[in-house]
Each structure stands twice: as C-alpha cells, then as structure tokens.
Motif scaffolding. Sequence first.
Motif, mmCIF file in Angstrom:
data_model
loop_
_atom_site.group_PDB
_atom_site.id
_atom_site.type_symbol
_atom_site.label_atom_id
_atom_site.label_comp_id
_atom_site.label_asym_id
_atom_site.label_seq_id
_atom_site.Cartn_x
_atom_site.Cartn_y
_atom_site.Cartn_z
ATOM 1 N N THR A 59 43.343 80.892 19.478
ATOM 2 C CA THR A 59 44.263 79.870 19.173
ATOM 3 C C THR A 59 45.682 80.080 19.025
ATOM 4 O O THR A 59 45.623 81.382 18.888
ATOM 5 N N SER A 60 46.407 79.232 19.379
ATOM 6 C CA SER A 60 47.684 79.479 18.907
ATOM 7 C C SER A 60 47.857 80.003 17.530
ATOM 8 O O SER A 60 48.941 80.786 17.408
ATOM 9 N N ASP A 61 47.405 79.490 16.534
ATOM 10 C CA ASP A 61 47.376 80.022 15.199
ATOM 11 C C ASP A 61 46.867 81.668 14.973
ATOM 12 O O ASP A 61 47.801 82.433 14.369
ATOM 13 N N ARG A 62 46.025 82.133 15.720
ATOM 14 C CA ARG A 62 45.581 83.310 15.860
ATOM 15 C C ARG A 62 46.551 84.196 16.707
ATOM 16 O O ARG A 62 46.868 85.335 16.128
ATOM 17 N N ILE A 103 52.875 78.014 23.854
ATOM 18 C CA ILE A 103 51.743 78.919 23.625
ATOM 19 C C ILE A 103 50.343 78.474 24.137
ATOM 20 O O ILE A 103 49.391 78.953 24.688
ATOM 21 N N ASP A 104 50.253 77.216 23.794
ATOM 22 C CA ASP A 104 48.815 76.408 24.117
ATOM 23 C C ASP A 104 48.855 76.635 25.766
ATOM 24 O O ASP A 104 47.679 76.709 26.271
ATOM 25 N N PHE A 105 49.916 76.249 26.284
ATOM 26 C CA PHE A 105 49.886 75.888 27.929
ATOM 27 C C PHE A 105 49.487 77.520 28.485
ATOM 28 O O PHE A 105 48.604 77.658 29.426
ATOM 29 N N THR A 119 42.172 80.393 32.201
ATOM 30 C CA THR A 119 41.854 80.173 33.560
ATOM 31 C C THR A 119 41.890 81.526 34.518
ATOM 32 O O THR A 119 40.829 81.806 35.197
ATOM 33 N N ILE A 120 42.745 82.498 34.138
ATOM 34 C CA ILE A 120 42.829 83.720 35.112
ATOM 35 C C ILE A 120 42.075 84.943 34.664
ATOM 36 O O ILE A 120 41.529 85.662 35.348
ATOM 37 N N LEU A 121 41.940 84.827 33.329
ATOM 38 C CA LEU A 121 41.192 86.190 32.588
ATOM 39 C C LEU A 121 39.597 85.662 32.332
ATOM 40 O O LEU A 121 39.341 84.404 32.264
ATOM 41 N N ASP A 122 38.631 86.839 32.451
ATOM 42 C CA ASP A 122 37.318 86.620 32.262
ATOM 43 C C ASP A 122 36.952 87.436 31.057
ATOM 44 O O ASP A 122 37.126 88.662 31.322
ATOM 45 N N GLN A 123 36.222 87.027 30.066
ATOM 46 C CA GLN A 123 36.008 87.613 28.866
ATOM 47 C C GLN A 123 34.808 88.536 29.247
ATOM 48 O O GLN A 123 34.484 89.661 28.620
ATOM 49 N N ASN A 124 33.943 88.135 30.205
ATOM 50 C CA ASN A 124 32.801 88.951 30.665
ATOM 51 C C ASN A 124 33.184 90.452 31.155
ATOM 52 O O ASN A 124 32.627 91.363 31.269
ATOM 53 N N ALA A 182 52.029 86.473 25.193
ATOM 54 C CA ALA A 182 53.246 86.974 24.679
ATOM 55 C C ALA A 182 54.314 87.178 25.755
ATOM 56 O O ALA A 182 55.415 86.808 25.465
ATOM 57 N N HIS A 183 53.726 87.754 27.075
ATOM 58 C CA HIS A 183 54.837 88.060 28.118
ATOM 59 C C HIS A 183 55.439 86.635 28.511
ATOM 60 O O HIS A 183 56.685 86.529 28.636
ATOM 61 N N TYR A 184 54.610 85.577 28.756
ATOM 62 C CA TYR A 184 55.390 84.453 29.308
ATOM 63 C C TYR A 184 55.949 83.450 28.218
ATOM 64 O O TYR A 184 56.923 83.018 28.551
#
Length: 134
Positions: A9-12, A31-33, A40-45, A60-62
């Motif tokens: 989350t944005s808080d985390r 941050i939420d965006f 969409t781009i990354l896959d936790q699996n 953080a980069h963006y």
Amino acid sequence: MAKNSRLPTSDRFRADFPEFSDETRYPSASIDFYLGMADTILDQNKLGDQFVYLAELFVAHYTELRGRITAGASSGVNSSGGGVATSKSVDKVSVSYDTSGIINPDAGFWNNTGYGREFFWWWSMFGAGGRQLL
C-alpha cells in the motif's frame, strides 16, 4: 482489485521509504498510480520474495521523477527533462563526476535515479540463470 496479492500500500511504501513522507511533493495519488503500474507490470509469482521490494523501487523511481517535476514547477523551472547530469559550471567554478561505475549503459531511463538503477539491476537478475565468478 490488485493482480498481485502482495502489492504494498502507499502507507507501507512510505514506511519502507520514509524519504517520500512529504505528501505535498509526493502526493498519495501519484504513489497509488505508480503502485497500480507496478501491479500491472510486475508478477509476484516470478519475483518471489523480492516482489515487494522491487515494486517499491519501481514506485520510488517514478515518484522521485514526479517529485522533481513538482518541485521545479513550484519554483517556475521546467524540470521535465531527463538525463544524468555529469558536469556543472557556475561562473569560474565547475564540477563533474565520473559516473561510469554506477551507470549501466543498458538501463537507459532507469539510470535517472538511484532507485531505478537498483530496480534495473535486481530486475535483470531474474531469469539470468546461474553465474560463475572467477
């Protein structure tokens, strides 16, 4: 609904990266965006235990790039341009930096922040297979 159940989350994100606690320079909407983009781009699996950290580096980069634009706009400076500054001159004083040790020529846009450079390094390690150091 998030595609990745472990998406922070944005808080985390702000807790893990307290340098982004200034909500004026780094609005939660931005941050939420970018968290949504990371989802969409990354896959936790595929990224396993590193998913949360990589998602946060991505954000953080963006967010840092967006913060630079926001800070520049408030001072009347158009800072939407990119690139890594390697020299600076003011009157008779100049300074330059050797960035060859930290800039990855394959990383392109990701070289614009330290977060991007780290993200690109970690991200490029996935699927690289075994490595042998001599």
